[in-house]
Design an enzyme around this catalytic site. Structure first.
Site, PDB file in Angstrom:
ATOM      1  N   ALA A 165       1.343 -44.731  67.647  1.00  0.00           N
ATOM      2  CA  ALA A 165       2.442 -45.293  66.861  1.00  0.00           C
ATOM      3  C   ALA A 165       3.455 -44.219  66.511  1.00  0.00           C
ATOM      4  O   ALA A 165       3.136 -43.036  66.476  1.00  0.00           O
ATOM      5  CB  ALA A 165       1.895 -45.919  65.587  1.00  0.00           C
ATOM      6  N   CYS A 166       4.665 -44.651  66.213  1.00  0.00           N
ATOM      7  CA  CYS A 166       5.711 -43.752  65.753  1.00  0.00           C
ATOM      8  C   CYS A 166       5.213 -43.015  64.527  1.00  0.00           C
ATOM      9  O   CYS A 166       4.563 -43.628  63.696  1.00  0.00           O
ATOM     10  CB  CYS A 166       6.957 -44.542  65.356  1.00  0.00           C
ATOM     11  SG  CYS A 166       8.062 -44.787  66.705  1.00  0.00           S
ATOM     12  N   PRO A 167       5.554 -41.785  64.358  1.00  0.00           N
ATOM     13  CA  PRO A 167       6.420 -40.930  65.183  1.00  0.00           C
ATOM     14  C   PRO A 167       5.644 -40.084  66.180  1.00  0.00           C
ATOM     15  O   PRO A 167       6.199 -39.146  66.733  1.00  0.00           O
ATOM     16  CB  PRO A 167       7.048 -40.023  64.135  1.00  0.00           C
ATOM     17  CG  PRO A 167       5.920 -39.810  63.151  1.00  0.00           C
ATOM     18  CD  PRO A 167       5.105 -41.074  63.148  1.00  0.00           C
TER      19      PRO A 167
END
Lengths: 75, 448
Positions: free
Chosen positions: A12-14
């Site tokens: 997942a981001c980041p």
């Protein structure tokens, strides 16, 4: 010239962007990094970062909800 | 490659060529700019306030979900003083999952994001890569749920609705969610990500020329040493997206015509709109708070500030109309969301929320959006969020005293600076200051 694959599927981001920044830092100018992602925000923020930093890049839509960002280290 | 398309039934190739048209691509496939997202979110939030008199919130409903779950396993949330003190509507016997407008805006948001990804043919169930992400999702969800109770709101209620209401609470929340996100970023990098998997690309096998993508694209880059791209022929999800959208519209009609509840229909429709816009623009409040320190990006931060400025125009116009009709500042501040700042509960709650949003990979709106997009990490974070909210509500008698919550400490900027106009001036000055700071930060980062 070498080509490296960075597999960020499921991350997942980041995280994909942080890994891209780090991996590209370890490459030489002219090398290519292929980042595999399936996070819909990373397909926006990785190209944006590459653009801001002045690296060449391409976005490949590999399959539904899955992309490869190809970045050539320019400097 | 073209022979694959030729073998397809005509419908499939029609949809495929539709997907290649410029307008379809820019409207439904490629992400919108953050600024487009900011403008649309602000306008829709303003329209919600103007049409219903209620603000966009996310976490109150999630707390209800947690409390209803608590009830299912034998608890009695209706005896909790939290709901009596802050949300008496919860104890209305007619209120349940299907009759609560706030719930419908959240469920609508999930489905709006789902429709958006389906129309773009980009839906995929995205599994987690590392168990650390599961730990982050659970811990982050609990922190967000609990933090949002302490601070009387989340990035949507307290920040996105609170700041444009010219609420001091909103501004305090914004400062501390930012600080929490900074700490969360450090924790994320230290504990919640696994090992990087990096490898050298395979050397081309026989006859690579036949399968390699074009060696050079105009203005693009040379592709080297790629045997071929592992590319499935894209199946189109567009018809499924249309079908889901039709079902959502039928549900909206059902709320209006059968349940006779205009409120449910409106909240449902607005939820879908919010989810659709958030997903199309990849509008992520967590990233806006986290990226300046973590990756140096401030595009989203600036977009959030733009959204807040536009909402401020809309919110203050509604507040001004109250004053023009002869109302007082006290009446004007009821248009919007001015929550009690108290002494300690808002900073602590916002700080917890910021940490939780970063380590779980999404704030309140982001979690719901990603549930719709198929992220397993958020499927785990959402129940944790609801449990955290229920825990926050059940422990209210403890922290209410411990953190000296003062329910009367609702501060409206115009009242603090002695007038509506000075309040509006201060509000825009603060927003402009934040924007300049973000702009300066991004330039400083580039030079470094």
């Amino acid at each position: 010239m070498t080509e490296k694959m960075l597999d960020c599927l499921g991350e997942a981001c980041p995280v994909p962007l942080i890994r891209t920044q780090k991996a590209l830092g370890e490459l030489a100018v002219g090398d290519v990094l292929v980042v595999a992602i399936d996070h819909s925000c990373a397909m926006k923020n990785i190209p944006e970062w590459a653009n801001k930093e002045g690296h060449n890049f391409e976005i490949e839509e590999v399959s539904e909800g899955q992309w490869e960002i190809v970045i050539e280290k320019s400097h | 490659m073209t022979d694959i398309t030729a073998a397809r039934p005509p419908e499939a190739s029609f949809l495929k060529s539709l997907r290649q048209t410029a307008i379809f691509k820019s409207a439904l496939v490629q992400p919108w700019t953050y600024t487009t997202g900011a403008v649309l979110l602000a306008v829709v939030a303003g329209a919600l306030l103007a049409s219903t008199g209620r603000i966009w919130g996310v976490t109150t409903a999630l707390t209800f979900w947690g409390a209803w779950g608590w009830e299912l396993v034998g608890g009695d949330p209706h005896s909790w003083t939290y709901f009596k003190d802050t949300a008496p509507g919860f104890n209305n016997p007619a209120l349940n999952f299907f009759t609560d407008p706030a719930t419908m805006i959240d469920v609508g948001l999930i489905f709006g994001a789902l429709v958006s990804t389906l129309l773009a043919s980009q839906f995929k169930v995205k599994n987690v890569k590392s168990n650390r992400q599961i730990a982050g999702a659970i811990l982050g969800g609990l922190l967000m749920g609990f933090g949002a109770r302490l601070s009387f709101g989340c990035n949507i209620g307290a920040l996105f609705s609170g700041v444009p209401s010219m609420s001091l609470h909103g501004w305090v929340f914004m400062v501390f969610i930012f600080l929490g996100a900074m700490l969360g970023s450090k924790l994320l990098v230290m504990y919640f990500i696994g090992e990087a998997s990096i490898s050298t690309a395979p050397v081309p096998q026989a006859a690579p020329a036949a399968v390699v993508a074009p060696a050079a694209k105009p203005g693009g880059i040379k592709r080297i040493q790629r045997t071929h791209v592992e590319r499935k022929e894209n199946t189109t999800q567009f018809p499924i997206g249309i079908a889901v959208l039709l079902v959502l519209i039928v549900i909206c009609w059902y709320f209006f015509a059968v349940q006779k509840s205009l409120m449910l229909a409106i909240f449902w429709a607005f939820g879908i709109a919010f989810g659709f816009i958030l997903q199309r623009a990849r509008f992520c409040f967590t990233a806006a708070m986290r990226d300046p320190c973590l990756t140096g990006g401030t595009n989203l931060t600036k977009a959030v500030i733009v959204a807040l400025a536009i909402s401020t125009v809309l919110f203050t116009a509604l507040q001004a109309s109250v004053l023009i009709k002869g109302g007082t500042l006290d009446q004007a501040m009821k248009i919007g969301y001015v929550a009690p700042v108290g002494a300690l509960h808002t900073p602590i709650g916002a700080f917890m929320f910021g940490i939780g949003a970063v380590i779980s990979g999404g704030c309140a709106s982001g979690t719901l959006m990603r549930v719709g997009e198929g992220f397993v990490q958020q499927w785990i974070a959402l129940p944790a969020f609801c449990i955290g909210g229920a825990l926050g509500a059940v422990t209210w008698p403890v922290w209410k005293d411990l953190l000296m919550v003062d329910m009367t400490s609702k501060y409206f900027l115009p009242q603090l600076v002695g007038g509506f106009i000075p309040g509006v001036v201060l509000q825009f000055a603060l927003l402009f200051g934040c924007w300049l700071l973000a702009d300066w930060w991004s330039k400083r980062q580039t030079q470094a």
